[in-house]
Enzyme design. Sequence first.
Site, short mmCIF file in Angstrom:
data_model
loop_
_atom_site.label_atom_id
_atom_site.label_comp_id
_atom_site.label_asym_id
_atom_site.label_seq_id
_atom_site.Cartn_x
_atom_site.Cartn_y
_atom_site.Cartn_z
N GLY A 55 53.28 51.06 47.59
CA GLY A 55 52.62 51.89 46.87
C GLY A 55 54.60 51.80 45.26
CB CYS A 82 55.45 47.80 50.87
SG CYS A 82 57.05 47.33 49.68
CE1 TYR A 83 57.06 55.56 49.41
CE2 TYR A 83 54.93 55.83 49.61
CZ TYR A 83 55.89 56.54 49.21
OH TYR A 83 56.30 57.72 49.01
CG HIS A 169 53.51 42.84 49.97
ND1 HIS A 169 53.16 43.92 50.13
CD2 HIS A 169 54.79 43.00 49.53
CE1 HIS A 169 53.70 44.49 49.11
NE2 HIS A 169 54.54 44.12 49.12
CD GLU A 171 49.17 43.06 50.59
OE1 GLU A 171 49.96 42.94 52.03
OE2 GLU A 171 49.82 43.76 49.82
CB SER A 223 22.71 39.63 33.09
OG SER A 223 23.66 38.96 34.79
N GLY A 224 20.84 37.30 35.21
CA GLY A 224 21.39 35.78 35.20
C GLY A 224 22.89 35.20 35.95
N GLY A 225 23.59 36.88 36.18
CA GLY A 225 24.84 36.74 36.70
C GLY A 225 24.65 36.84 38.27
CB VAL A 226 26.85 36.33 41.38
CG1 VAL A 226 26.84 35.98 42.73
CG2 VAL A 226 27.40 34.76 40.23
CG ASP A 227 28.47 41.16 40.53
OD1 ASP A 227 28.22 39.59 40.66
OD2 ASP A 227 29.33 41.32 39.31
CB SER A 228 21.70 41.51 37.87
OG SER A 228 22.19 40.25 37.39
CE LYS A 367 31.27 37.44 40.45
NZ LYS A 367 30.66 38.62 39.81
#
Length: 511
Positions: A55, A82-83, A169, A171, A223-228, A367
């Site tokens: 942070g 870190c912090y 870090h 990550e 929508s055709g997108g991945v999520d929907s 995602k």
Amino acid sequence: MQHQKILVLDFGGQYNMLIARRVRDLGVYCELLPWDTATEKIRAYDPIGIVLTGGPDSVYGKDAPRIPHGLLSLGIPVLGICYGAQLLAHTLGGKVVHAEAGEYGKRELSLCKASPLSEGIPAKSVCWMSHTDLIQELPAGFDTLATTAGCPVALFGNAEKKLYGVQFHPEVAHTEYGNKLLGNFLYNVCGAVGDWTMKNFAEEQILRLREKIGEGRVLLAMSGGVDSAVAAALIHRAVGNKLTCVFVDHGLLRKNEAEEVMRVFRGELGMDLVKADAGERFLRALEGVSDPERKRRIIGELFIRVFEEEAKKIGKVDFLAQGTIYPDVVESGKGKSAVIKSHHNVGGLPDVVDFKEIVEPLRDLFKDEVRRVGTELGLPEEVVWRQPCPGPALAIRIMGEVTPEKLETLRDADAIFREEIAKAGLARKIWQYFAVLTDSKTVGVQGDFRTYENVIALRAVTSVDAMTADWARIPYEVLERVSTRIANEVKHANRVVYDITSKPPATIEWE
Ligand code: XMP
């Protein structure tokens, strides 16, 4: 079905979401909560381990965030980063000081004592630092486990109490053994079993959705997108045709995209999918409009109106389903930064549909996890690996007014670009790649004739989250093929340029 959970307490660092993603990738479910979450709530959450993130504060700051009272006595393993590491040391009686010069970037890490946290990490490796304060003295009972030239305590811990801190870090990808270290914390210190897999997730969600929805009816905007697409596939697997999907075809999609959505979801998966053909209405609404923000507004509003009309035809539903994913949830809880572009994703839908409850089966997923669930459910690769497409689609990739002729030119050019990228095996390596129809015309020569036609720009970027991006180093031969084909095969285009600007200062889209 309870999974083991890791809790990431968020102290405001810029990599916090990344920590959660790494933990999940290592097979343990993980959520972020704000640093001031009450200890009781944390205890009730029952995590197998807690990560305190980095942070921007200094532990000596007047209003510096603190570790929730009593957290360190719960007996739950803790890893401070870190912090978070400085706070851990400071809270238990160690000494944190402001260093003369901070450490930023790659540093050599030297291990000085074996520990469950550093198992499998070589004596020397590269770590990534970003700090000004440092830990000078450790609390009683703690050992220094590793150092760097500028940091006397780069890794420390108390094995008995299972409390650890790391100044660098783990990550970020630049830390060579960062994943190893995080995995060691999960598996050697917290006793993780690795029960977070997308197969488990999909199976559980299907049962849960079935229970929740029962005999109710569900409506979803596709929508055709991945999520929907993945949300629809999950719900469909759970309750079949109690789910109705509405696909608003605004006529601004890429070549063959609308047909593809119908083919896969209605044809192959047999979903109850209604298509609203609204292309002409959108074009009419966009007539004479060249300002990007006005285009977005018009498209966003009309999208909702068309969806509303379709929803009315369907009548009352019990649930409205959305493909919200975890970053949307976390982001919307934070203060908004300056609006550079007004991104509309089906935002206003809940207001225009009469329903009892929202269903968001992907709310907990990142995602890449959504893609893995899609694969588990057997969705075709083109759907699962579709690159992000903005809601207004080609309308903001045509500079100036949108017309049917310009749409055709852009569609053809874009299709060639996509085809060649796929052939070169680069599709998954590039975050987004698309053609832009600029509003410039230039002189060319074809055969014995002078031409005066449009310039097509190619845009391709690598990115992790679209917040920053770099232009993709596509091999010259691939660019050459794309350019030759576009200039020869596409009507009204005689020149191709490649955009070599990063974000910032440019944005990914041209409008
Ligand atoms: P920029 O152009 O702001 O884009 O660097 C960042 C990401 O957002 C997408 N984008 C949009 N998505 N509606 C959307 O749903 C929009 O109006 C919109 N504008 C940009 C862009 O494709 C990139 O992934």
